[in-house]
Design an enzyme around this catalytic site. Structure first.
Site, PDB file in Angstrom:
ATOM      1  CE  LYS A   1     101.727 145.589  47.286  1.00  0.00           C
ATOM      2  NZ  LYS A   1     102.742 144.589  47.704  1.00  0.00           N
TER       3      LYS A   1
ATOM      4  NE  ARG B   1     116.839 138.259  42.852  1.00  0.00           N
ATOM      5  CZ  ARG B   1     115.525 138.507  42.790  1.00  0.00           C
ATOM      6  NH1 ARG B   1     114.965 138.784  41.644  1.00  0.00           N
ATOM      7  NH2 ARG B   1     114.783 138.476  43.874  1.00  0.00           N
TER       8      ARG B   1
ATOM      9  CD  GLU C   1     115.934 137.001  46.135  1.00  0.00           C
ATOM     10  OE1 GLU C   1     114.695 137.137  46.196  1.00  0.00           O
ATOM     11  OE2 GLU C   1     116.714 137.917  45.749  1.00  0.00           O
TER      12      GLU C   1
END
Length: 630
Positions: free
Chosen positions: A284, A400, A372
């Site tokens: 990243k 969600r 979640e």
């Protein structure tokens, strides 16, 4: 900027005219362009830098937009936008009226599916691949998913279903050991050690060539062949492979920053039948040293000097803190006094400031990854055994977990404290990230207490109240950004449940607000000095303060409700319903986010103005109410 190749690439068709030897330079130019653009127009930097080579390779090998590339989350898709006809407009990215912050089919035919939340790419891409098969279309579908998103439940559901229907889907697993913070959990550990036996790969390639030459790789025999292949793999390789156990052929891991190798492998996989997964390793922030060294900070770094990497600093001396930091500091304070308190976050410890508890009491703070629903049910399990979990989820992401909140917490009246960060309009991240629906979605659910603080003192008091015995499910929602009080520490005290407070006396109009948006009401009242306005901070949506409602319903002809959420189902609807049941004839004007359209991207101030909940819009509504009485 004068680039040798990038200036001549408007669409992927232009990219595909270049020799493969030119692609490393294309990647270098694309990476440089992203850095320079984001230095002055902030956005998601490190993620897009990490997939530069993959982006170029995908558009080089596949005939986009006819072939489908489905990005997961989409904050890594800036290079994709630049290569697909949007380079000139990229300076408007995330700005009001400009390019969308995430891929959107409304913006470009190259954006195949809406992606702002994690873990949906495999399911969406599989649906496309199956639909193509149903229609007899021969085109390629690729899902790009990160190791962080792979921890989400929907990704596992998609993987489980991939082999149940005929398809030629390619899943690319971009493994950088990061989501925003470091990835966590068993999948992370699995991906760190996953390898492919070289002897197995050599055998499989020779066997595949022989089977093709003898006409034995048709669809009817494919599944049996894959199972036999997997059995041989198990014998030759010490590492079990979860993907091939699902009849998904696994390739890799390979270097995701070697664009020539990516092109070679993608070409080999392109026409291979059956579902496949290519595992690539990336870094990243690749190619920009500051981002490589601190990927979490450079996920969305704000403005910076592209040459030195020095980030533009804002002097916060004397400014109020961010709500998330007040949450984090207060949670540590509460946990020090109450040994039952624990913290739970789905992959956002820095974003929600749960990292403060993680640092102070690491054994009492849990990052469960991008999951979640699991975060909620996991919290419910701890609450069932007597702990008091503070489960912190971004409001939009909590959508969600709706079933988990109802089924696993509310029905059992478990004392889980839901802290919904980024509630209301969040700004430049747009429609996928606005916390628009939490109040309306949760108000009908039994056993739940719902509240929202107008300032930092109120947030602290609500958190203190929520962890008292026998409170049951307790929702506290608060916005992104800074509060109102530089001196934010205050004594912790219990608030009376379901009781609001009068903020301002008035006789002409009564304004009822909930949450931080009430501060806009205060400013609006100052702007309409010619009108006598009463203001009530309701504090609680559920249970709602019926004493205030009875008084207002009996004594005011004009009532305005203000909320930073959708108008239908929230505070305004609760007031209208109560007045209707009691026969009150007050005229109610409901201010909030639109009821039948999504709010797009822009600054919070711009968007609040558009939907009419900034001080100016509220003041105008107050004037309109009383204009009819003149």
């Amino acid at each position: 900027m004068d680039y040798k190749y990038l200036n001549n690439i408007k669409y992927p068709a232009d990219l595909r005219k270049l020799p493969v030897e030119a692609l490393p330079e294309v990647c270098s130019e694309l990476r440089d362009d992203i850095v320079k653009e984001l230095s002055v127009n902030p956005g998601h930097l490190a993620s897009s830098l990490g997939v530069t080579e993959l982006t170029v390779a995908l558009h080089y090998v596949y005939s986009t937009p006819d072939d489908r590339i489905v990005w997961d989350v989409g904050h890594q898709a800036y290079g994709h936008k630049i290569l697909t006809g949007r380079r000139e407009a990229f300076c408007t990215n995330r700005k009001l009226g400009g390019l969308h912050p995430f891929p959107s089919p409304d913006e470009s035919e190259y954006d195949t599916f809406t992606c702002g939340h994690a873990s949906n790419s495999i399911s969406a891409a599989l649906g496309m691949a199956v639909a193509d098969g149903h229609k007899g279309l021969e085109r390629h579908v690729v899902a790009v998913i990160g190791d962080g998103s792979m921890s989400g439940g929907l990704a596992f559901e998609g993987l489980n279903n991939v082999s149940s229907s005929p398809n030629n889907l390619l899943i690319i697993l971009n493994d950088n050991n990061m989501s925003i913070d470091r990835s966590v959990g068993g999948m992370k550990q699995y991906l760190l050690t996953l390898n492919t036996s070289e002897s197995y790969n050599r055998w499989r390639d020779r066997a595949a060539r022989w089977l093709r030459e003898h006409g034995m790789l048709n669809e009817k025999r494919r599944r049996k062949t894959i199972r036999f292949s997997n059995a041989v793999k198990s014998a030759l390789s010490p590492q079990a492979n979860i993907f091939e156990g699902m009849d998904i052929r696994y390739f890799g891991p390979i270097d995701g920053h070697n664009v020539k190798e990516l092109v070679r492998v993608l070409r080999q996989l392109k026409d291979m039948t059956g579902p496949k997964l290519l595992h690539i390793h990336t870094v990243k922030g690749k190619g920009y040293e500051p981002a490589e060294k601190a990927a979490t900070i450079w996920h969305a770094p704000g403005k910076f000097d592209p040459e030195t990497g020095e980030r533009q600093k804002v002097d916060t001396t004397g400014m109020p803190p961010k709500y998330q930091d007040v949450f984090g500091e207060t949670l540590v304070e509460l946990a020090e006094a109450n040994s039952k308190i624990v913290g739970v976050t789905p992959a956002m410890p820095t974003g929600c400031s749960m990292n403060k508890l993680m640092k102070a009491m690491p054994e009492r703070a849990f990052d469960v990854g991008i999951a979640e629903g699991h975060a909620v049910t996991f919290s419910g399990g701890m609450a069932k055994e007597g702990l008091v979990p503070f489960c912190n989820i971004y409001s939009a992401f909590a959508q969600r977990a709706y079933d988990n909140i109802i089924h696993d917490v509310a029905i059992q009246r478990l004392n889980v404290v839901f802290c919904f960060d980024r509630a209301g309009i969040v700004g430049e991240d747009g429609a996928t990230h606005h916390g628009a629906f939490d109040l309306a979605a949760l108000r009908p659910v039994p056993n739940i207490t719902i509240c929202a603080p107008m300032n930092e003192h109120e947030l602290r008091r609500m958190m203190f109240t929520a962890q008292q015995p026998d409170m049951g499910p307790f929702v506290i929602r608060y916005p992104r950004g800074r509060g109102m009080l530089a001196d934010w520490r205050c004594p912790l005290e219990t608030l009376p449940i379901g009781k609001g407070r009068k903020m301002h006396e008035g006789t002409d109009v009564a304004v009822l607000s909930i949450g931080h948006i009430g501060n806009n009401v205060t400013c609006a009242i100052e702007a309409v000095g010619e009108v006598s306005v009463a203001h009530y901070d309701m504090r609680f949506l559920k249970p709602i303060d019926t004493e205030i409602l009875d008084y207002v319903g009996k004594n005011y002809r004009h009532v305005i409700t203000v909320e930073d959420g959708v108008r239908n189902g929230g505070l305004g609807s609760a007031v209208v319903e109560y007045f209707a049941d009691k026969g009150y004839e007050a005229r109610v004007t409901r201010l909030g986010m639109p009821t039948d359209s999504f709010v797009e991207h822009g600054t919070v101030a711009e968007l609040q103005h558009i939907v009419g909940i900034d001080a100016e819009g509220i003041a105008e509504s107050i004037r309109q109410c009383t204009a009819h009485d003149a």
